[in-house]
Design an enzyme around this catalytic site. Structure first.
Site, PDB file in Angstrom:
ATOM      1  CB  SER A 154      -1.023  -6.204  12.570  1.00 37.59           C
ATOM      2  OG  SER A 154      -1.653  -5.901  11.569  1.00 37.59           O
ATOM      3  NE  ARG A 224       4.182  -4.535   1.844  1.00 37.29           N
ATOM      4  CZ  ARG A 224       4.006  -4.771   2.866  1.00 37.29           C
ATOM      5  NH1 ARG A 224       2.770  -5.479   3.612  1.00 37.29           N
ATOM      6  NH2 ARG A 224       5.293  -4.844   3.308  1.00 37.29           N
ATOM      7  CG  ASP A 318      -1.677   1.638  14.768  1.00 42.26           C
ATOM      8  OD1 ASP A 318      -2.202   1.676  13.868  1.00 42.26           O
ATOM      9  OD2 ASP A 318      -1.684   0.424  15.051  1.00 42.26           O
ATOM     10  CG  HIS A 351      -0.327  -0.936  11.242  1.00 37.85           C
ATOM     11  ND1 HIS A 351      -0.854  -1.032  13.295  1.00 37.85           N
ATOM     12  CD2 HIS A 351      -1.070  -1.461  11.510  1.00 37.85           C
ATOM     13  CE1 HIS A 351      -1.213  -2.217  13.061  1.00 37.85           C
ATOM     14  NE2 HIS A 351      -0.627  -2.899  11.408  1.00 37.85           N
ATOM     15  CG  ASP A 352       5.282  -0.428   9.311  1.00 38.37           C
ATOM     16  OD1 ASP A 352       4.790  -1.354   8.767  1.00 38.37           O
ATOM     17  OD2 ASP A 352       5.713  -0.410   8.273  1.00 38.37           O
TER      18      ASP A 352
END
Length: 380
Positions: A154, A224, A318, A351-352
């Site tokens: 990232s 968040r 992602d 994405h994680d």
């Protein structure tokens, strides 16, 4: 060796720098601290070092634990350790907390030596370029002239890319994971909404909330929660929560669905542990990074001086840093006849996924890292 082998108990170290650091914004940091951790042993030639660049909410605690009772190992512990894909029997691994961070390196919540109070809004905006320059100084302090590899996912991947541009002679290999050469307009939009949630929180006080003894917790929670939605794929959200109810429907605005409960939990946890001013600066660094800008938008030209060999990894699910963005980097490198390997991993986590111990993904990393020859040399 067992995949569970940990680097064991680790301790952070502090490097103090009294030589001024000029920043891209025009500001100058007269002095600063960087907190870092190391795993494995630096060889006699100092040629087996690997630098880990962290993403938006990361820090220096990349692997290992702080005590026998510590239930929370470093954020990439599944990847780094003896016999793990990044093998600490072979490599000396360095993790650090970037400038502007909130885990011990100089940042908005640390004390400004000139005033004796927290920096707050006075701490300058830092960029990916600034981070890489400060990281290079840390390596100078450790006596490391060339990295065997620089690794990051990232925002960390952007730092890896910048390393190969700014210090081409100092990087042998760059592993750029779930990243992009710059942010899309949609990504910048998500960042701006997150920042506005924080900036418009009544307890933000223009960034000087420390003096008021408060935290812009509501804004940080929303930021968040928004971020978390973008890190996960729709499939993972559906599988994990679907439309599951917490209880019977109450027809209220309290938590009704499991998804809401999860987001609120993540928001609360983050607001209790992360600094709002740091969050603003990290997202801004993401927005500003665009190495092609100085080359008329030509990424191939921007990467023409790189000498490293590259591994670029993306994940099918992602959508925040899509495989197409990784392929832009691959194309620009191929235009320059650089040595580049590319892997697009089928993974459901969005994405994680770059943080997950996916067997196929880890096998790719292990295979690439195992072939790295330790020694100071460059071939292109």
């Amino acid at each position: 060796m067992s995949e569970n082998n940990s680097v064991g108990i680790v301790a952070p170290q502090i490097a103090h720098f009294s030589e001024a650091l000029p920043l891209k914004s025009g500001h100058v940091l007269a002095q600063y601290d960087l907190v870092y951790e190391t795993y494995g042993t630096l060889n006699a030639e100092k040629s087996n070092a690997v630098l880990i660049c962290h993403a938006l909410s990361g820090n220096h605690h990349v692997a290992g634990i702080y005590s026998q009772n510590d239930k929370y190992p470093g954020w990439w512990d599944n990847f780094i350790g003896p016999g793990k894909p990044l093998d600490t029997n072979k490599f000396f691994v360095i993790g650090l907390n970037n400038l502007g961070g909130c885990h011990g390196s100089s940042g908005p919540s640390s004390i400004n030596p000139d005033s004796g109070k927290p920096w707050g809004s006075a701490f300058p905006i830092v960029t990916v370029e600034d981070w890489v320059n400060s990281q290079a100084r840390l390596l100078d302090k450790l006596g490391i002239t060339q990295l065997a590899a620089v690794v990051g996912g990232s925002l960390g991947g952007m730092q890896c890319l910048q390393w190969t541009i700014a210090y081409p002679e100092r990087v042998q290999h760059a592993l750029i994971i779930a990243s992009a050469p710059n942010l899309t307009a949609q990504n910048m939009a998500f960042n701006e909404v997150a920042r506005q949630a924080i900036i418009t929180d009544p307890e933000f006080h223009g960034g000087d909330y420390y003096e008021h003894g408060v935290v812009p917790r509501r804004g940080l929670r929303i930021a968040r929660m928004l971020g978390h939605i973008t890190y996960l794929s729709d499939d993972v959200m559906g599988e994990k929560f679907g439309r599951k109810l917490k209880d019977t429907i109450k027809y209220s605005f309290d938590v009704e669905f499991e998804m809401e409960s999860y987001l609120r939990y993540q928001g609360d946890k983050f607001a209790g542990s992360f600094d709002a001013n740091t969050y603003l600066r990290m997202t801004r660094a993401l927005d500003y990074y665009d190495p092609a800008l100085a080359f008329g938008g030509d990424l191939s030209l921007a990467l023409s001086s790189t000498k490293a060999e590259f591994l670029i990894v993306s994940f099918t699910s992602d959508w925040r840093f899509s495989p197409a963005r990784s392929r832009e980097i691959v194309k620009a490198l191929l235009d320059n006849e650089s040595k580049v390997s590319y892997a697009e991993v089928t993974a459901a986590h969005g994405h994680d996924a770059f943080l997950m111990p996916d067997a196929h993904y880890h096998a790719i990393l292990r295979s690439y890292l195992s072939k790295i020859q330790i020694g100071n040399h460059h071939e292109k």
